[in-house]
Design an enzyme around this catalytic site. Structure first.
Site, PDB file in Angstrom:
ATOM      1  N   THR A 151       0.830  -1.212   0.000  1.00 35.04           N
ATOM      2  CA  THR A 151       0.000   0.000   0.000  1.00 35.04           C
ATOM      3  C   THR A 151       0.867   1.266   0.000  1.00 35.04           C
ATOM      4  N   GLY A 190       2.994  -3.278   8.431  1.00 31.90           N
ATOM      5  CA  GLY A 190       3.242  -3.566   9.845  1.00 31.90           C
ATOM      6  C   GLY A 190       4.721  -3.826  10.103  1.00 31.90           C
ATOM      7  N   GLU A 433      -6.220  -5.860   3.816  1.00 29.91           N
ATOM      8  CA  GLU A 433      -6.266  -6.997   2.881  1.00 29.91           C
ATOM      9  C   GLU A 433      -7.454  -6.898   1.927  1.00 29.91           C
TER      10      GLU A 433
HETATM   11  C1  LIG Z   1      -3.891  -8.929  19.317  1.00 34.21           C
HETATM   12  C2  LIG Z   1      -3.406  -9.099  17.979  1.00 34.21           C
HETATM   13  C3  LIG Z   1      -3.963 -10.254  17.316  1.00 34.21           C
HETATM   14  C4  LIG Z   1      -3.039 -10.861  16.354  1.00 34.21           C
HETATM   15  C5  LIG Z   1      -3.618 -12.001  15.632  1.00 34.21           C
HETATM   16  C6  LIG Z   1      -2.597 -12.787  14.853  1.00 34.21           C
HETATM   17  C7  LIG Z   1      -3.159 -13.501  13.690  1.00 34.21           C
HETATM   18  C8  LIG Z   1      -3.493 -12.563  12.587  1.00 34.21           C
HETATM   19  C9  LIG Z   1      -3.139 -13.139  11.261  1.00 34.21           C
HETATM   20  C10 LIG Z   1      -3.468 -12.231  10.132  1.00 34.21           C
HETATM   21  C11 LIG Z   1      -2.640 -11.019  10.118  1.00 34.21           C
HETATM   22  C12 LIG Z   1      -2.737 -10.372   8.815  1.00 34.21           C
HETATM   23  C13 LIG Z   1      -2.182  -9.013   8.908  1.00 34.21           C
HETATM   24  C14 LIG Z   1      -2.395  -8.383   7.603  1.00 34.21           C
HETATM   25  C15 LIG Z   1      -2.300  -6.914   7.674  1.00 34.21           C
HETATM   26  C16 LIG Z   1      -2.817  -6.275   6.445  1.00 34.21           C
HETATM   27  C17 LIG Z   1      -1.939  -6.458   5.237  1.00 34.21           C
HETATM   28  C18 LIG Z   1      -2.435  -5.732   4.011  1.00 34.21           C
HETATM   29  O1  LIG Z   1      -3.438  -5.070   4.032  1.00 34.21           O
HETATM   30  S1  LIG Z   1      -1.481  -5.929   2.610  1.00 34.21           S
HETATM   31  C19 LIG Z   1      -2.263  -4.991   1.338  1.00 34.21           C
HETATM   32  C20 LIG Z   1      -3.528  -5.624   0.868  1.00 34.21           C
HETATM   33  N1  LIG Z   1      -4.036  -4.895  -0.253  1.00 34.21           N
HETATM   34  C21 LIG Z   1      -5.119  -5.276  -0.910  1.00 34.21           C
HETATM   35  O2  LIG Z   1      -5.773  -6.240  -0.542  1.00 34.21           O
HETATM   36  C22 LIG Z   1      -5.441  -4.479  -2.136  1.00 34.21           C
HETATM   37  C23 LIG Z   1      -6.821  -4.739  -2.664  1.00 34.21           C
HETATM   38  N2  LIG Z   1      -6.848  -4.571  -4.083  1.00 34.21           N
HETATM   39  C24 LIG Z   1      -6.734  -5.624  -4.945  1.00 34.21           C
HETATM   40  O3  LIG Z   1      -6.559  -6.768  -4.546  1.00 34.21           O
HETATM   41  C25 LIG Z   1      -6.816  -5.329  -6.422  1.00 34.21           C
HETATM   42  O4  LIG Z   1      -6.458  -4.030  -6.718  1.00 34.21           O
HETATM   43  C26 LIG Z   1      -8.219  -5.581  -6.982  1.00 34.21           C
HETATM   44  C27 LIG Z   1      -8.494  -7.066  -6.856  1.00 34.21           C
HETATM   45  C28 LIG Z   1      -9.278  -4.773  -6.251  1.00 34.21           C
HETATM   46  C29 LIG Z   1      -8.254  -5.183  -8.459  1.00 34.21           C
HETATM   47  O5  LIG Z   1      -7.135  -5.721  -9.120  1.00 34.21           O
HETATM   48  P1  LIG Z   1      -6.918  -5.497 -10.704  1.00 34.21           P
HETATM   49  O6  LIG Z   1      -5.583  -6.021 -11.041  1.00 34.21           O
HETATM   50  O7  LIG Z   1      -7.199  -4.086 -11.011  1.00 34.21           O
HETATM   51  O8  LIG Z   1      -7.984  -6.497 -11.249  1.00 34.21           O
HETATM   52  P2  LIG Z   1      -9.372  -6.224 -12.024  1.00 34.21           P
HETATM   53  O9  LIG Z   1     -10.410  -5.742 -11.060  1.00 34.21           O
HETATM   54  O10 LIG Z   1      -9.144  -5.400 -13.243  1.00 34.21           O
HETATM   55  O11 LIG Z   1      -9.693  -7.706 -12.430  1.00 34.21           O
HETATM   56  C30 LIG Z   1      -8.949  -8.406 -13.406  1.00 34.21           C
HETATM   57  C31 LIG Z   1      -9.141  -9.864 -13.216  1.00 34.21           C
HETATM   58  O12 LIG Z   1      -8.323 -10.336 -12.160  1.00 34.21           O
HETATM   59  C32 LIG Z   1      -9.069 -11.136 -11.271  1.00 34.21           C
HETATM   60  N3  LIG Z   1      -8.461 -11.028  -9.955  1.00 34.21           N
HETATM   61  C33 LIG Z   1      -8.257  -9.920  -9.210  1.00 34.21           C
HETATM   62  N4  LIG Z   1      -7.606 -10.260  -8.078  1.00 34.21           N
HETATM   63  C34 LIG Z   1      -7.395 -11.594  -8.126  1.00 34.21           C
HETATM   64  C35 LIG Z   1      -6.775 -12.496  -7.244  1.00 34.21           C
HETATM   65  N5  LIG Z   1      -6.250 -12.094  -6.076  1.00 34.21           N
HETATM   66  N6  LIG Z   1      -6.742 -13.785  -7.599  1.00 34.21           N
HETATM   67  C36 LIG Z   1      -7.285 -14.203  -8.738  1.00 34.21           C
HETATM   68  N7  LIG Z   1      -7.880 -13.372  -9.624  1.00 34.21           N
HETATM   69  C37 LIG Z   1      -7.933 -12.088  -9.311  1.00 34.21           C
HETATM   70  C38 LIG Z   1     -10.461 -10.540 -11.336  1.00 34.21           C
HETATM   71  O13 LIG Z   1     -11.417 -11.457 -10.854  1.00 34.21           O
HETATM   72  C39 LIG Z   1     -10.571 -10.259 -12.811  1.00 34.21           C
HETATM   73  O14 LIG Z   1     -10.890 -11.468 -13.475  1.00 34.21           O
HETATM   74  P3  LIG Z   1     -11.698 -11.395 -14.866  1.00 34.21           P
HETATM   75  O15 LIG Z   1     -13.014 -10.787 -14.552  1.00 34.21           O
HETATM   76  O16 LIG Z   1     -10.914 -10.600 -15.796  1.00 34.21           O
HETATM   77  O17 LIG Z   1     -11.789 -12.839 -15.229  1.00 34.21           O
HETATM   78  C1  LIG Z   2      -4.473  -1.897  10.432  1.00 30.44           C
HETATM   79  C2  LIG Z   2      -4.014  -1.896   9.015  1.00 30.44           C
HETATM   80  C3  LIG Z   2      -2.893  -2.626   8.655  1.00 30.44           C
HETATM   81  C4  LIG Z   2      -2.416  -2.624   7.348  1.00 30.44           C
HETATM   82  N1  LIG Z   2      -1.288  -3.304   7.039  1.00 30.44           N
HETATM   83  C5  LIG Z   2      -0.790  -3.251   5.781  1.00 30.44           C
HETATM   84  C6  LIG Z   2       0.430  -3.917   5.448  1.00 30.44           C
HETATM   85  O1  LIG Z   2       1.035  -4.565   6.280  1.00 30.44           O
HETATM   86  N2  LIG Z   2       0.905  -3.802   4.189  1.00 30.44           N
HETATM   87  C7  LIG Z   2       0.257  -3.101   3.230  1.00 30.44           C
HETATM   88  O2  LIG Z   2       0.740  -3.045   2.108  1.00 30.44           O
HETATM   89  N3  LIG Z   2      -0.914  -2.482   3.515  1.00 30.44           N
HETATM   90  C8  LIG Z   2      -1.450  -2.538   4.749  1.00 30.44           C
HETATM   91  N4  LIG Z   2      -2.633  -1.900   5.045  1.00 30.44           N
HETATM   92  C9  LIG Z   2      -3.304  -1.143   3.995  1.00 30.44           C
HETATM   93  C10 LIG Z   2      -4.617  -1.756   3.557  1.00 30.44           C
HETATM   94  O3  LIG Z   2      -4.416  -2.913   2.814  1.00 30.44           O
HETATM   95  C11 LIG Z   2      -5.415  -0.720   2.750  1.00 30.44           C
HETATM   96  O4  LIG Z   2      -5.725   0.338   3.628  1.00 30.44           O
HETATM   97  C12 LIG Z   2      -6.666  -1.331   2.176  1.00 30.44           C
HETATM   98  O5  LIG Z   2      -6.360  -2.216   1.128  1.00 30.44           O
HETATM   99  C13 LIG Z   2      -7.677  -0.277   1.680  1.00 30.44           C
HETATM  100  O6  LIG Z   2      -7.089   0.556   0.752  1.00 30.44           O
HETATM  101  P1  LIG Z   2      -7.158   2.150   0.881  1.00 30.44           P
HETATM  102  O7  LIG Z   2      -6.658   2.510   2.210  1.00 30.44           O
HETATM  103  O8  LIG Z   2      -6.481   2.684  -0.332  1.00 30.44           O
HETATM  104  O9  LIG Z   2      -8.691   2.523   0.830  1.00 30.44           O
HETATM  105  P2  LIG Z   2      -9.437   3.301  -0.334  1.00 30.44           P
HETATM  106  O10 LIG Z   2      -9.468   2.455  -1.538  1.00 30.44           O
HETATM  107  O11 LIG Z   2      -8.936   4.673  -0.486  1.00 30.44           O
HETATM  108  O12 LIG Z   2     -10.900   3.319   0.286  1.00 30.44           O
HETATM  109  C14 LIG Z   2     -11.613   4.489   0.646  1.00 30.44           C
HETATM  110  C15 LIG Z   2     -13.086   4.347   0.183  1.00 30.44           C
HETATM  111  O13 LIG Z   2     -13.117   4.316  -1.241  1.00 30.44           O
HETATM  112  C16 LIG Z   2     -13.935   3.239  -1.679  1.00 30.44           C
HETATM  113  N5  LIG Z   2     -13.427   2.723  -2.953  1.00 30.44           N
HETATM  114  C17 LIG Z   2     -12.141   2.634  -3.385  1.00 30.44           C
HETATM  115  N6  LIG Z   2     -12.080   2.052  -4.594  1.00 30.44           N
HETATM  116  C18 LIG Z   2     -13.351   1.752  -4.947  1.00 30.44           C
HETATM  117  C19 LIG Z   2     -13.944   1.126  -6.071  1.00 30.44           C
HETATM  118  N7  LIG Z   2     -13.201   0.643  -7.071  1.00 30.44           N
HETATM  119  N8  LIG Z   2     -15.276   1.001  -6.096  1.00 30.44           N
HETATM  120  C20 LIG Z   2     -16.033   1.445  -5.078  1.00 30.44           C
HETATM  121  N9  LIG Z   2     -15.531   2.035  -3.976  1.00 30.44           N
HETATM  122  C21 LIG Z   2     -14.206   2.194  -3.912  1.00 30.44           C
HETATM  123  C22 LIG Z   2     -13.815   2.201  -0.576  1.00 30.44           C
HETATM  124  O14 LIG Z   2     -14.934   1.330  -0.578  1.00 30.44           O
HETATM  125  C23 LIG Z   2     -13.746   3.065   0.679  1.00 30.44           C
HETATM  126  O15 LIG Z   2     -15.062   3.371   1.086  1.00 30.44           O
HETATM  127  C24 LIG Z   2      -3.116  -1.887   6.357  1.00 30.44           C
HETATM  128  C25 LIG Z   2      -4.271  -1.168   6.703  1.00 30.44           C
HETATM  129  C26 LIG Z   2      -4.713  -1.164   8.014  1.00 30.44           C
HETATM  130  C27 LIG Z   2      -5.939  -0.362   8.369  1.00 30.44           C
END
Ligand SMILES: CCCCCCCCCCCCCCCCCC(=O)SCCNC(=O)CCNC(=O)[C@H](O)C(C)(C)COP(=O)(O)OP(=O)(O)OC[C@H]1O[C@@H](n2cnc3c(N)ncnc32)[C@H](O)[C@@H]1OP(=O)(O)O
Ligand SMILES: Cc1cc2nc3c(=O)[nH]c(=O)nc-3n(C[C@H](O)[C@H](O)[C@H](O)COP(=O)(O)OP(=O)(O)OC[C@H]3O[C@@H](n4cnc5c(N)ncnc54)[C@H](O)[C@@H]3O)c2cc1C
Length: 665
Positions: A151, A190, A433
């Site tokens: 991010t 993180g 995520e």
């Molecule tokens: C007390 C404490 C407790 C501790 C507990 C301990 C345990 C905890 C454990 C867990 C801890 C985890 C910590 C994590 C912290 C957060 C880390 C983050 O946020 S890291 C940051 C996380 N950041 C985010 O998550 C960012 C979110 N944003 C995104 O993932 C992407 O920008 C997007 C998916 C929204 C669009 O992507 P874009 O490239 O523009 O794609 P299009 O829309 O143009 O679609 C094109 C085509 O691709 C396809 N397709 C897409 N994705 C996938 C996929 N994954 N696969 C397969 N296919 C996929 C889609 O279906 C489509 O298919 P078709 O229709 O053509 O057939």
């Molecule tokens: C506690 C915490 C830990 C994190 N840890 C990590 C980490 O370790 N590594 C890392 O890389 N990232 C990390 N992140 C970042 C996190 O993955 C992003 O904040 C998250 O993916 C959302 O993206 P954004 O902040 O850009 O939100 P934005 O996309 O700016 O969202 C703002 C608003 O816009 C809307 N919006 C955006 N795009 C669209 C769309 N296409 N259509 C409709 N509505 C839309 C959303 O729904 C939302 O209401 C962390 C975030 C938090 C809060």
């Protein structure tokens, strides 16, 4: 203060339990041997004196809290290594790895969290064998501590819009990492602030001026001896947050930082020495770590809720308030049916998502094996499932954690109850995520595509197979099967209606993108409805499966919860069901009665059910939720730890209040 016995209210509650608590604990742990293993690790972890807090975290400064979290992270790592525990550390290999309860020694997260949950899994998932050999070993020994830096200030959701560049220089066989603008600074990872010395940087690859999309690079950011940021690296912490304040989330910018060619993780895409790019079989494989983490979030959400509901139900059993009958003593607040309505659904929902998370993990592992041999047919379904279940589990569980907090009245507002912190870490799962609305839109994209292909005769994937059924009206049926069928009708109805709107909007002249945006409120509704049908179906089928192996007494209570979950959701989603099924007012009246009967039936088992989550006091970290039920004594003991109570008069009295009182300000 020594508390020897158990609050009589809880003693009484435990005597009414109709099933074997240990049997349910074993089921939730995915096996008796897993319970034993988990408890052995907890015994070890909670006996380490360095892992105990002398002063509650909330009374420390931001800096002290970070330093305390680092100290504890190091000792926790050491003790887990000594115990030979692989659970939850580095890589999940099995669903039994989910119950990493010892991790709650951090109320607000560990700065090593991303090392375990994303840095190492990305090396394993995206590195080729030589890279895994090198980096995995170093990470395993904690020679390097890393995070996942994707991010940026300007973009989190739209990862194709990331600006950090990795430009290949074939003369030196290096990539040059650069942050061209303020908005391109990494923001959020993180541990990035002051903890990690390496990270996976997701950056736009450019070779000879041509872009090749986002790729993962392993980048050293701090010196391994001095920990000073390396030349060209600008790194720091992003500041205080709603929760995760000890996770040390950071920012990161690059000024033309050079890294060797082999620091691009090359399992799927490669860049040769002379700058030739070889594309992966499927470009979305670079998104693999996110899919994996979304899958695990379903379990995290269920876990946060199970902790909150344990605290709230135990407290509700020892708290007495108001009068139910004038001539009787004040009842336990758990006897108010409105209180049961707030809380019992929390137990059922955490079961629903816990069992679904185990199922989803198995699906993930199975699909992963197929992808390893080049079969990507089921990737769209996996992506949709991971997105949608992440969304509904995180939003449902967070809503219910907050309900638990409020159900404890004023005391639920105390940090010492641990309910505010649980809400904080739970609500973060709605954003990280993949922000929840965005993830629902991704789900809708997959559903609309499947629907359109289906209408041209293509088969549906397993979780969408009911799309093929004819949507003929049938009499309402309140059995579990009947309710599941009804929710599938809602899902079909919402999806077909969204597709019709899309078609109408495009027919009226809107571009496909504008039509999509205009219909997007309907589309997220259709996505949610599909997710609900999946959860209802999997929760029921998993309990039916386990029901064949557990005792009749446990089977009966497990099904009480499934029924409660089904009937509660039916009453919640009444509007949708009235629209798409034959549900009538008469059916609703009888379902309401059914719901009230179920609350009554579950009431004697409420404490047994939360005891079965098997959270020891050190895991719950709560004045309100301890096993012995002495909430008031614990509240007072914790209050006395406030630094303000160390002296009878605070110096501010003499400095400000007294002059004010005397008119001498
Ligand atoms: C007390 C404490 C407790 C501790 C507990 C301990 C345990 C905890 C454990 C867990 C801890 C985890 C910590 C994590 C912290 C957060 C880390 C983050 O946020 S890291 C940051 C996380 N950041 C985010 O998550 C960012 C979110 N944003 C995104 O993932 C992407 O920008 C997007 C998916 C929204 C669009 O992507 P874009 O490239 O523009 O794609 P299009 O829309 O143009 O679609 C094109 C085509 O691709 C396809 N397709 C897409 N994705 C996938 C996929 N994954 N696969 C397969 N296919 C996929 C889609 O279906 C489509 O298919 P078709 O229709 O053509 O057939
Ligand atoms: C506690 C915490 C830990 C994190 N840890 C990590 C980490 O370790 N590594 C890392 O890389 N990232 C990390 N992140 C970042 C996190 O993955 C992003 O904040 C998250 O993916 C959302 O993206 P954004 O902040 O850009 O939100 P934005 O996309 O700016 O969202 C703002 C608003 O816009 C809307 N919006 C955006 N795009 C669209 C769309 N296409 N259509 C409709 N509505 C839309 C959303 O729904 C939302 O209401 C962390 C975030 C938090 C809060």
């Amino acid at each position: 203060m020594t508390l020897k016995k158990v609050n009589p209210d809880l003693e009484k509650e435990r005597s009414t339990c109709t099933f074997n608590i240990e049997e349910l604990t074993n089921l939730l742990d995915t096996g008796a041997h897993c319970t034993a293993e988990r408890r052995a690790v907890e015994d070890k972890v909670f006996s380490v004196k360095e892992l105990k807090d002398e002063i509650p975290d909330e009374f420390l400064s931001h800096k002290e809290r970070y330093e305390n979290a680092i100290r504890k992270s190091v000792f926790l790592h050491k003790v887990l290594q000594e115990t030979g525990v692989k659970r939850g550390v580095y890589n999940r290999s099995d669903k039994s790895d989910f119950r990493t309860t010892y991790y709650s020694i951090f109320k607000d997260g560990s700065p090593f969290m991303l090392q375990y949950s994303m840095f190492v899994p990305t090396i394993l998932g995206q590195g080729d064998s030589e890279q895994v050999e090198l980096w995995y070993k170093r990470a395993l020994n904690m020679e390097i501590i890393g995070t996942y830096a994707q991010t940026e200030l300007g973009h989190g959701t739209f990862i194709r819009g990331l600006e950090t560049e990795a430009v290949y220089d074939e003369k030196t066989e290096e990539f040059i990492l650069n942050s061209p603008s303020l908005s391109s600074y990494k923001w959020w990872p993180g541990g990035l602030g002051h903890t990690t010395n390496y990270c996976i940087v997701m950056a736009q690859l450019k070779i000879k001026g041509k872009p090749y999309g986002m790729q993962p690079f392993i980048v050293q950011i701090r010196d391994e001896e001095t920990h000073m940021p390396l030349p060209g690296v600008k790194v720091g912490e992003i500041g205080a947050k709603l929760a995760f304040n000890t996770v040390n989330n950071g920012f990161l910018g690059f000024e033309h930082v050079r890294i060797p060619r082999r620091h691009m993780l090359m399992r799927f895409s490669q860049v040769s020495k002379d700058g030739k790019f070889t594309s992966s079989a499927n470009p979305k494989l670079a998104y693999g770590t996110m899919v994996m983490v979304r899958v695990t979030i379903v379990n995290s959400a269920a876990t946060y809720l199970s902790r909150a509901v344990t605290i709230a139900i135990r407290y509700s059993a020892v708290r007495h308030q108001s009068k139910l009958k004038q001539n009787e003593p004040e009842p336990q607040i758990l006897d108010y049916v409105t209180q049961q309505h707030k809380l019992f659904i929390g137990i059922a929902t955490s079961h629903a998502y816990m069992f679904c998370s185990y199922w989803l993990w198995d699906v993930y592992v199975m699909y992963q094996k197929e992808q390893n041999v080049g079969n990507f047919d089921r990737l769209p379904e996996l992506h949709a499932l991971a997105c949608c279940l992440k969304v509904i589990s995180s939003s449902d569980c967070t809503g219910l954690v907050e309900k638990c907090r409020m159900s404890c009245g004023g005391h639920g507002f105390m940090m010492s109850s641990n309910l505010p912190q649980l809400y904080g870490i739970s609500t973060a799962t709605c954003t990280y995520e993949g922000e929840n609305t965005v993830m629902l839109l991704q789900t809708a994209r997959a559903l609309v595509k499947a629907w359109e292909l289906g209408s041209r005769g293509r088969p549906f994937s397993p979780t969408m197979s009911y799309f093929a059924e004819k949507n003929v009206p049938s009499k309402w049926d309140s059995s579990l099967e009947g309710i599941l069928n009804a929710f599938q009708k809602v899902s079909i109805g919402k999806l077909s209606s969204s597709v019709s709107s899309l078609q109408e909007y495009t027919k009226s002249g809107l571009s496909a993108e504008d039509a999509w945006n205009k219909a997007s409120v309907q589309l997220i509704g259709a996505a949610e409805a599909w997710g609900r049908a999946v959860v209802l179906s999997i929760y029921k089928s998993e309990i039916e499966r386990y029901g064949q192996t557990v005792s009749p007494a446990l089977k009966s209570v497990l099904f009480d919860l499934v029924e409660l979950y089904y009937v509660h959701l039916t009453l919640e989603k009444m509007g949708d069901l009235l629209l798409y099924t034959q549900l009538s007012e008469k059916d609703v009246v009888s379902l309401r009665k059914k719901y009230e009967d179920l609350l009554e039936k579950i009431r004697p088992n409420a404490i047994g059910l939360v005891d079965a989550f098997d959270y020891r006091d050190e895991v719950l970290n709560s004045t309100l939720g301890s096993y012995d039920g002495f909430a008031y004594e614990r509240l007072m003991t914790e209050a006395m730890k406030s630094p303000l109570n160390a002296e009878p008069v605070n110096q501010s009295f003499h400095k400000y209040i007294k002059p004010l009182m005397k008119g001498k300000l």
